[in-house]
Enzyme design. Structure first.
Site, mmCIF file in Angstrom:
data_model
loop_
_atom_site.group_PDB
_atom_site.id
_atom_site.type_symbol
_atom_site.label_atom_id
_atom_site.label_comp_id
_atom_site.label_asym_id
_atom_site.label_seq_id
_atom_site.Cartn_x
_atom_site.Cartn_y
_atom_site.Cartn_z
ATOM 1 N N ALA A 78 0.825 -1.206 0.000
ATOM 2 C CA ALA A 78 0.000 0.000 0.000
ATOM 3 C C ALA A 78 0.859 1.255 0.000
ATOM 4 C CB ALA A 78 -0.913 -0.010 1.227
ATOM 5 N N ALA A 79 1.985 1.186 -0.692
ATOM 6 C CA ALA A 79 2.917 2.321 -0.660
ATOM 7 C C ALA A 79 2.751 3.258 -1.843
ATOM 8 C CB ALA A 79 4.354 1.803 -0.611
ATOM 9 N N ARG A 88 -3.125 8.894 -10.191
ATOM 10 C CA ARG A 88 -4.297 9.070 -11.056
ATOM 11 C C ARG A 88 -5.615 9.261 -10.298
ATOM 12 N NH1 ARG A 88 -3.125 4.020 -14.741
ATOM 13 N NH2 ARG A 88 -1.760 3.548 -12.975
ATOM 14 N N THR A 90 7.548 -3.609 -6.740
ATOM 15 C CA THR A 90 6.822 -4.514 -5.843
ATOM 16 C C THR A 90 7.770 -5.456 -5.092
ATOM 17 O OG1 THR A 90 6.411 -5.911 -7.783
ATOM 18 C CG2 THR A 90 4.615 -4.473 -7.085
ATOM 19 N N ALA A 121 -50.318 16.481 16.313
ATOM 20 C CA ALA A 121 -49.427 17.152 15.360
ATOM 21 C C ALA A 121 -48.714 18.325 16.010
ATOM 22 C CB ALA A 121 -50.243 17.644 14.168
HETATM 23 C C1 UD1 Z 1 1.793 -5.475 -10.906
HETATM 24 C C2 UD1 Z 1 2.528 -6.738 -11.362
HETATM 25 C C3 UD1 Z 1 1.833 -7.278 -12.614
HETATM 26 C C4 UD1 Z 1 0.376 -7.545 -12.343
HETATM 27 C C5 UD1 Z 1 -0.298 -6.300 -11.814
HETATM 28 C C6 UD1 Z 1 -1.698 -6.635 -11.338
HETATM 29 C C7 UD1 Z 1 4.851 -6.439 -10.712
HETATM 30 C C8 UD1 Z 1 6.198 -6.088 -11.179
HETATM 31 N N1 UD1 Z 1 3.894 -6.430 -11.644
HETATM 32 O O1 UD1 Z 1 1.982 -4.511 -11.929
HETATM 33 O O2 UD1 Z 1 2.469 -8.481 -13.016
HETATM 34 O O3 UD1 Z 1 -0.257 -7.962 -13.534
HETATM 35 O O4 UD1 Z 1 0.431 -5.769 -10.679
HETATM 36 O O5 UD1 Z 1 -2.385 -5.499 -10.962
HETATM 37 O O6 UD1 Z 1 4.665 -6.767 -9.559
HETATM 38 N N2 UD1 Z 1 3.618 -0.908 -4.751
HETATM 39 C C9 UD1 Z 1 4.332 -0.587 -3.614
HETATM 40 N N3 UD1 Z 1 5.629 -0.218 -3.752
HETATM 41 C C10 UD1 Z 1 6.252 -0.144 -4.943
HETATM 42 C C11 UD1 Z 1 5.515 -0.472 -6.095
HETATM 43 C C12 UD1 Z 1 4.195 -0.862 -5.973
HETATM 44 O O7 UD1 Z 1 3.803 -0.640 -2.508
HETATM 45 O O8 UD1 Z 1 7.437 0.203 -4.960
HETATM 46 C C13 UD1 Z 1 2.216 -1.316 -4.605
HETATM 47 C C14 UD1 Z 1 1.270 -0.344 -5.297
HETATM 48 O O9 UD1 Z 1 0.819 0.619 -4.366
HETATM 49 C C15 UD1 Z 1 0.155 -1.254 -5.741
HETATM 50 C C16 UD1 Z 1 0.821 -2.587 -5.984
HETATM 51 O O10 UD1 Z 1 2.048 -2.544 -5.280
HETATM 52 O O11 UD1 Z 1 -0.798 -1.431 -4.720
HETATM 53 C C17 UD1 Z 1 1.057 -2.872 -7.458
HETATM 54 O O12 UD1 Z 1 1.925 -1.887 -7.991
HETATM 55 P P1 UD1 Z 1 1.763 -1.332 -9.456
HETATM 56 O O13 UD1 Z 1 2.820 -0.358 -9.708
HETATM 57 O O14 UD1 Z 1 0.358 -0.924 -9.692
HETATM 58 O O15 UD1 Z 1 2.079 -2.650 -10.296
HETATM 59 P P2 UD1 Z 1 1.660 -2.941 -11.778
HETATM 60 O O16 UD1 Z 1 2.583 -2.251 -12.693
HETATM 61 O O17 UD1 Z 1 0.223 -2.738 -11.943
#
Ligand code: UD1
Ligand code: CA
Length: 458
Positions: free
Chosen positions: A10-11, A16, A80, A379
């Site tokens: 949740a970071a 958007r 992630t 009333a």
């Molecule tokens: C990620 C997956 C992708 C998957 C998709 C599903 C990776 C590399 N890719 O892509 O395979 O299909 O989710 O929705 O994992 N977050 C952090 N810290 C970070 C980066 C992200 O906490 O440094 C959290 C974001 O807040 C979010 C989640 O991780 O809740 C997913 O991150 P996001 O950047 O949306 O990943 P996607 O590119 O969508």
């Protein structure tokens, strides 16, 4: 069930959403997105939960302050994989780790349980789904015999890989010891320069660990939210599921598209709910209940055969069987209506116990009051419960009759069968079966000359 440690990501900033509030705190069905994920996890029993926060960390942590949640901060969002790395030191050695996303709110407990149960020292779990439009998602690469070999992110995929329609939902499960051993092997050598958690899949294969794919029951479980349009679409999809469950259980809805449940709604059978009703918190309704359009009901218990007429607001109240309420009534917290009661239009009640068969039909305020059985409130009656400093109680015994436009200055008692004449201001006790007349006596003035307009006289 395997011993579980949950890591909830949740970071992210959620740029958007265009909001001062962190994305995961935006609400779906009255609960923050992160709250839905936490609830699903909690419903499985006691387990360690580690929430990875970053953007708006203080706000997120303040919203989930309790002893079953731990937080780790990811100061910079480097991907992630990097996010999960921050949680790694807090993991239990013997646990199975499940990674969930705070912006994928509708994951079901059942699905989490499934993905947890497939984990062993030689297997890990991955939640995947087939999408007609896989755009933006990581693709699941399967080798000979359908074995999952890797996840390739959209931006790193070859054109062949882009045509794969099975995608990564982001949810995975594996042994903590595997995660510990493999996280340091993740690099940021890719199109986005990020540490991809998804690289774990190829690493697992190298170590001979089999990836077992699990599918969610419905696509809404794995849908993520990036902007307010997607949030509203997911809200509607979720409401539709709630509406359908309610209908299947025996309640008719005038229009499932115009139904909103923001909490838990328990209902008997043969109820009818008209359009634009909102149910908030814990609401239970009996059977044979009809609810008119535009009603708002919060944390209340509604008995059998109750009729709630249009535009009624009910909060933290109990409504007895066969009561009729509204239209345009407002039951405020602490209202308890016994059976066969009537609360009519433009009536407001608060901390009011209303006995069986009693009626408050029009334009009244009844607060801090206790009414016996078969009381009739005319009333425009007002209980003056507040003297500017303290609140005082009005007690009306069985069969009391209060004439229209009366003012009951509390503290006050009207004993059984007491009768208050219309237009009275009553400030002291009315004894049993007596009539209280608390108003100036009428006098008629003969030959009364009406005032005339200034300057018009001569
Ligand atoms: C990620 C997956 C992708 C998957 C998709 C599903 C990776 C590399 N890719 O892509 O395979 O299909 O989710 O929705 O994992 N977050 C952090 N810290 C970070 C980066 C992200 O906490 O440094 C959290 C974001 O807040 C979010 C989640 O991780 O809740 C997913 O991150 P996001 O950047 O949306 O990943 P996607 O590119 O969508
Ligand atoms: Ca995403």
């Amino acid at each position: 069930m395997n011993k579980a440690n949950f890591v909830i990501l949740a970071a992210g900033k959620g740029t958007r959403m265009r909001s001062a509030m962190p994305k995961v705190l935006h609400k779906l069905a009255g609960r923050s997105m992160l709250g839905h994920v936490v609830d699903a996890v909690d419903s499985l029993g006691k387990a360690k939960k580690i929430i990875v926060t970053g953007h708006g960390a203080e706000q997120v942590e303040a919203a989930f302050q309790n002893n079953t949640t731990q937080f780790v901060q990811q100061a910079e969002q480097l991907g992630t994989g990097h996010a999960v790395q921050q949680a790694e030191p807090t993991l239990d050695d013997d646990a199975t780790v499940i990674v969930l996303y705070g912006d994928v709110p509708l994951i079901r407990a059942k699905t989490i349980e499934k993905i947890l149960d497939v984990v062993s020292s030689t297997t890990m779990g991955l939640l995947t789904i087939h999408l007609d439009d896989p755009q933006g998602y990581g693709r699941i690469v399967r080798g000979s015999g359908g074995v999952i070999e890797a996840i390739v992110e959209q931006k790193d995929a070859t054109s062949d890989e882009l045509s794969i329609t099975e995608v990564n939902t982001g949810v995975m499960s594996l042994k903590a010891e595997h995660l510990r051993a493999w996280l340091p092997k993740i690099t940021n050598n890719n199109a986005q320069g990020e540490y991809y958690l998804t690289d774990l899949i190829a690493i697992a294969r190298k170590h001979g660990v089999e990836i077992i794919s699990i599918n969610p029951e419905s696509a809404t479980e794995v849908e993520g939210v990036n902007n307010r349009v997607q949030l509203s679409q997911l809200e509607r999809a979720h409401q539709k599921q709630l509406a359908e469950a309610l209908m299947v259980s025996g309640t008719s809805l005038a229009d499932p598209e115009r139904f909103d449940q923001r909490g838990e709604l328990i209902a008997g059978t043969d109820n009818f709910i008209d359009v634009n009703c909102v149910f908030v918190g814990k609401v239970s309704i009996g059977s044979g209940v009809t609810i008119g359009p535009n009603c708002h009901i919060t944390d209340s218990v509604i008995g059998d055969g109750v009729q709630i007429l249009p535009n009624t607001i009910i909060e933290s109240s109990v409504v007895g069987d066969r009561a009729v309420i509204g239209p345009f009534a407002r039951l405020r917290p602490g209202t308890e209506l016994a059976s066969d009661t009537k609360i009519g239009n433009f009536v407001e009640t608060k901390k009011a116990l209303v006995g069986k068969g009693s009626k408050i039909n029009h334009l009244s305020y009844v607060g801090d009051a206790e009414l016996g059985e078969e009381v009739n409130i005319g009333a425009g009656t007002i209980t003056c419960n507040y003297d500017g400093v303290n609140k005082h109680k009005t007690s009306l015994a069985d069969k009391v009759f209060i004439g229209s436009n009366s003012t009951l200055v509390a503290p006050i008692n009207v004993d059984k069968g007491g009768f208050v004449a219309a237009g009275s201001t009553v400030t002291s006790k009315v004894p049993k079966d007596s009539l209280a007349v608390g108003r100036a006596k009428q006098r008629n003035i003969d030959g009364w000359k009406r005032p005339t307009k200034k300057g018009k006289e001569d």
